[in-house]
Design an enzyme around this catalytic site. Structure first.
Site, PDB file in Angstrom:
ATOM      1  N   GLN A 179      32.271  57.881  57.184  1.00  0.00           N
ATOM      2  CA  GLN A 179      31.683  57.964  55.841  1.00  0.00           C
ATOM      3  C   GLN A 179      30.393  58.765  55.822  1.00  0.00           C
ATOM      4  O   GLN A 179      29.984  59.246  54.762  1.00  0.00           O
ATOM      5  CB  GLN A 179      31.406  56.542  55.296  1.00  0.00           C
ATOM      6  CG  GLN A 179      32.658  55.734  55.043  1.00  0.00           C
ATOM      7  CD  GLN A 179      33.513  56.304  53.909  1.00  0.00           C
ATOM      8  OE1 GLN A 179      33.064  57.123  53.101  1.00  0.00           O
ATOM      9  NE2 GLN A 179      34.768  55.886  53.847  1.00  0.00           N
ATOM     10  N   HIS A 201      39.556  63.969  55.414  1.00  0.00           N
ATOM     11  CA  HIS A 201      39.838  63.654  54.004  1.00  0.00           C
ATOM     12  C   HIS A 201      38.722  62.892  53.299  1.00  0.00           C
ATOM     13  O   HIS A 201      38.822  62.602  52.107  1.00  0.00           O
ATOM     14  CB  HIS A 201      41.186  62.927  53.866  1.00  0.00           C
ATOM     15  CG  HIS A 201      41.186  61.485  54.270  1.00  0.00           C
ATOM     16  ND1 HIS A 201      41.185  60.461  53.344  1.00  0.00           N
ATOM     17  CD2 HIS A 201      41.205  60.889  55.480  1.00  0.00           C
ATOM     18  CE1 HIS A 201      41.216  59.299  53.981  1.00  0.00           C
ATOM     19  NE2 HIS A 201      41.231  59.531  55.275  1.00  0.00           N
ATOM     20  N   CYS A 325      41.341  50.198  52.248  1.00  0.00           N
ATOM     21  CA  CYS A 325      42.333  49.985  53.291  1.00  0.00           C
ATOM     22  C   CYS A 325      42.742  48.525  53.376  1.00  0.00           C
ATOM     23  O   CYS A 325      43.758  48.196  53.952  1.00  0.00           O
ATOM     24  CB  CYS A 325      41.789  50.448  54.637  1.00  0.00           C
ATOM     25  SG  CYS A 325      41.089  52.075  54.527  1.00  0.00           S
TER      26      CYS A 325
END
Ligand code: PLP
Length: 378
Positions: A179, A201, A325
């Protein structure tokens, strides 16, 4: 209007990144390992150019980058690779309770192979107390792994201080920077990081592509490969390289480096506007340390509401409860629980993660929509 505030889950591919990738699908489709013709040479060149761009984002050397299918694989390679190589020295690994599932689940697996895992608690603001780490490292400790910036709260750990403590005791230091990379400056040398997994991504690159940084000097870190066959990536990760993905990852890294300052200024302004307006509603609080936080992330608790039903009423706005997630699981966020949040706070929390293309108009729309839904549900 459809608004996307879930950039910590994934980002759109930047149009410049897409343009850079396209030729490698249909025109320059060679295998980067083919040495006998120009299709292969062109593909190899694209990979090596990208390796430079990826390395540059974190101030690493090109040879220290191992391309993978994403951060999850890079984390697996780093942790299992260290364990297999260094278990004759010791089997103790230290992590924090707020790591991503990719680290937590890898550690569960290693535990089944005989590793001893210490999961350090964090303070209510999400930060790890360096003294706590110092207390737990012993001569059996082979790896300390601390999440650089948390995916749910954006809280940024004192990585440099934690790596210094680990090194002083002769332990390797890994930091999952999935991140952090592209959002804030990450410098593996200044931060003293030995292994650093990250992903394309999350920084406007394609899905299915990532990297593990593996330090080559002071110290030279040795890890056992986890995928065998063919000896690609200097034997550390076999398998035909994802040339379009890697080219896109490289471009995304170089764009991130160029735009970091402007993106950060723009996104912080949006976040401040969002937070100030929502805090003014009353009964809203911010989760996590607000001084050491990614500029794009806002984890807010709307007291007295159930976030999962609340976000259904905000259907035009893409946000997350807890981590994307794990959002299939009904349990409260393990990150907020580790920060000593009550179930009530954890279940009422929503993560807004902003990105480069968001606008003030979207923020104002979001504020109005939340006001309407929140005041009705109170
Ligand atoms: N680590 C962190 C902190 C993440 O936020 C994520 C993705 O959400 C991952 C690891 C896994 O990344 P990938 O999707 O590239 O496997």
């Amino acid at each position: 209007m459809q608004i996307y505030f879930d950039h910590n889950s994934t980002t759109p591919v930047d149009p410049e990144v897409l343009q850079c990738m396209l030729p490698y699908f249909t025109e320059q489709y060679g295998n980067a390992a083919s040495r006998t013709h120009s299709f292969g040479w062109v593909a190899e060149q694209a990979v090596e150019d990208a390796r430079k761009q990826v390395a540059m984002l974190i101030n690493a050397e090109e040879q220290e980058i191992v391309f993978t299918s994403g951060a999850t694989e890079a984390i697996n390679l780093g942790m299992k690779g260290v364990f297999e190589t260094h278990q004759n020295k010791g089997k103790h690994i230290i992590i924090t309770a707020t790591e991503h599932r990719a680290v937590l689940d890898t550690c569960s697996h290693l535990e089944s192979l005989g590793a001893k895992i210490t999961m350090l608690p964090v303070q209510p603001d999400g930060l790890l107390d360096p003294e706590e780490l110092n207390k737990f490292i012993d001569e059996q400790t082979i790896l300390v792994s601390v999440l650089y910036a948390n995916n749910e709260t954006g809280v940024i750990q004192n990585v440099k201080q934690l790596s210094e403590i680990s090194h002083a005791k002769g332990t390797l230091f890994m930091s999952d920077a999935t991140q952090a990379c592209g959002k804030i400056r990450v410098d593996v040398n200044e931060d003293g990081i030995d292994l650093l997994p990250f992903s394309a991504h999350k920084l406007y690159g394609p899905k299915g592509c990532g990297a593990l940084y593996v330090r080559r000097k002071n110290p030279r870190v040795k890890i056992r490969a986890q995928i065998d066959g063919g000896g690609h990536e200097r034997g550390m990760r076999s398998g035909t390289l994802n040339v379009p993905g890697i080219a896109g990852f490289g471009k995304a890294c170089s764009l991130a480096a160029q735009r970091m300052w402007d993106d950060s200024r723009h996104i912080s302004l949006l976040r401040t506007t969002l937070e100030q307006n929502l805090l003014d509603l009353g009964g809203v609080s911010i989760n996590g340390n607000t001084r050491q936080r990614l500029p794009n992330t806002s984890n807010l608790s709307f007291h007295g509401i159930q976030a999962s039903t609340f976000i259904k009423d905000l259907f035009q706005i893409a946000v997350a409860t807890g981590s994307a997630c794990t959002s299939a699981l009904p349990e409260p966020s393990h990150v907020l629980k580790a920060m000593s949040a009550s179930d009530e706070i954890a279940y009422s929390s929503i993560r807004f993660s902003l990105g480069r293309t968001n606008t003030m108009e979207e923020i104002m729309f979001c504020i109005e929509k939340i006001k309407e839904v929140y005041l009705k549900s109170k």
